[in-house]
Structures are given as C-alpha cells and as structure tokens.
Design an enzyme around this catalytic site. Structure first.
Site, PDB file in Angstrom:
ATOM      1  N   ARG A  33       0.818  -1.215   0.000  1.00 56.83           N
ATOM      2  CA  ARG A  33       0.000   0.000   0.000  1.00 56.83           C
ATOM      3  C   ARG A  33       0.853   1.266   0.000  1.00 56.83           C
ATOM      4  O   ARG A  33       0.421   2.311  -0.502  1.00 56.83           O
ATOM      5  CB  ARG A  33      -0.947  -0.008   1.201  1.00 56.83           C
ATOM      6  N   ILE A  59      -6.945   7.969  -0.845  1.00 55.79           N
ATOM      7  CA  ILE A  59      -6.875   6.520  -0.977  1.00 55.79           C
ATOM      8  C   ILE A  59      -7.810   5.962   0.086  1.00 55.79           C
ATOM      9  O   ILE A  59      -7.744   6.356   1.251  1.00 55.79           O
ATOM     10  CB  ILE A  59      -5.430   5.999  -0.801  1.00 55.79           C
ATOM     11  N   SER A  60      -8.710   5.085  -0.310  1.00 52.07           N
ATOM     12  CA  SER A  60      -9.760   4.626   0.601  1.00 52.07           C
ATOM     13  C   SER A  60      -9.200   3.813   1.756  1.00 52.07           C
ATOM     14  O   SER A  60      -8.122   3.209   1.675  1.00 52.07           O
ATOM     15  CB  SER A  60     -10.788   3.778  -0.153  1.00 52.07           C
ATOM     16  N   GLN A  61      -9.952   3.784   2.833  1.00 52.82           N
ATOM     17  CA  GLN A  61      -9.656   2.938   3.977  1.00 52.82           C
ATOM     18  C   GLN A  61      -9.575   1.479   3.510  1.00 52.82           C
ATOM     19  O   GLN A  61     -10.434   1.011   2.752  1.00 52.82           O
ATOM     20  CB  GLN A  61     -10.767   3.101   5.008  1.00 52.82           C
TER      21      GLN A  61
END
Length: 211
Positions: A33, A59-61
C-alpha cells in the site's frame, strides 16, 4: 526465516473487522500500500484509514476497499470483467487486477491516472485498461460488465452505469451527499434490485469536469 509482510497484519486486521473472502484478504496482503502514497504518508500505509493523495482525492480505507471488493465477488455469475470508476491512486485497481480477468478503470484527473498507470507497470499488473474520462458516463464501448465499482459518492444512482451492467451483474456504489450509503445493486432479469450495505464517507463523484 520467513519474511513477514506488513500486508499480512493488515489482512488479519480486516479479518477481525469482518472480511471473510480469503481471495480478498490474500490480495490485500500481497499489495504494498505504501506504493500508492506520497512519501510523507508512507509510514501510515498499513493503518486502516483513508489518506489524502493530492488533487482533493483520497486513498480509501483498506476495510472499505476490501468490503466493496468482497461484495463484487459475491455476484452470482462469477464475475470476470469489472469497470472501476475513479482510479485515484490505483490501490483499489491493483486489488481488482488480482481478482478479475480484466479491469477497466476511468479517472477524470489526468495526473492521477498517469501516476496510477506507472504503479501498475511497476507491480507487473497488465490486465488493466485506463481511460481519462467522466465517471458518470462509464466506458460503454468496453461493456457490458460483470461488475462495476464506484470509488466516489454519486448524488444519485447513475443511469449510464446501470445500463452498462450485464444481466446478473452487480454495481457497488456510495450514494448521497451529507449522508452517504454504500449500495449493492444487482441486475436481475432486466430489473435493478438495490440493497443498502452500510454508511460510508467518500469524496464526491464529479460530473463532466476533466482535469
């Protein structure tokens, strides 16, 4: 000695949060990530939180990425093609590319698309086609799709995206303005059946304004 990937700990955390599809957990564990974050935020890469990536985007959880992907894979027709609306950093794209035969991804901000494409090449993910365009309109020339995922909140359910679903296909999309809900929309026998999954928080899905 076996190398412990930081992604393994994140996958274990997501399992504790209720993600059960082992395919999704494996993809999360295998995906670095930090590759998708600015240098100043790389130390937060394996926290279960959304993070800014510039251009007013995030950036999404990881939990949301995993949950939406798990829902997509749960469609009844063993989905092989997926349309992603909102490439962003490319993190969700990379997860999808490990689980679907073909990923089509649309992004309205050219600089983000360019960065995401370079990341896909570095990760040796080559089953992805990208387009600079208006997410509300989708990518009709490549459809219809087995699955569609939208990574920004629409003010209402986009008709053009629903029209690009195959019969038996599934759309996962956050809808709402101040109050947003994650919707699971199944296309069954010519009808759309919608289920509310949970409350969420996304940046808005902007129509028509390419950058």
């Amino acid at each position: 000695m076996r190398t412990i990937r930081r992604g393994d700990a994140l996958a274990e955390l997501l399992y504790q949060e209720g993600i059960r599809d082992q395919r999704v957990l494996n993809a999360i564990a295998a995906t670095p990530r930090e590759t998708f974050l600015p240098d100043t935020l790389k130390h937060k890469a394996y926290q279960n939180t959304a993070l800014p990536i510039g251009q007013g985007q995030t950036i999404s959880q990881p939990y949301i990425v995993a949950k939406m992907t798990e829902l997509l894979l749960g469609a009844g027709n063993a989905p092989k093609t997926v349309l992603e609306i909102g490439t962003g950093s490319g993190y969700q794209t990379a997860i999808l590319a490990q689980l679907f035969d073909q990923v089509f991804s649309v992004e309205r901000i050219k600089s983000l698309q360019f960065q995401a494409k370079r990341r896909m090449n570095r990760l040796d993910l080559h089953n992805i086609a990208m387009k600079h365009g208006d997410g509300w309109k989708g990518w009709p020339s490549k459809g219809p799709y087995d699955a569609i995922i939208v990574t920004a909140a629409a003010s209402s359910l986009p008709e053009d995206l629903c029209a690009q679903l195959k019969d038996g296909g599934r759309l996962i999309i956050p809808v709402g303005n101040e109050q947003q809900s994650l919707l699971c929309v199944d296309h069954e026998d010519g009808e759309l059946k919608t289920q509310t999954v949970e409350s969420v928080r996304f940046v808005p899905l902007v129509a028509g304004e390419l950058q």
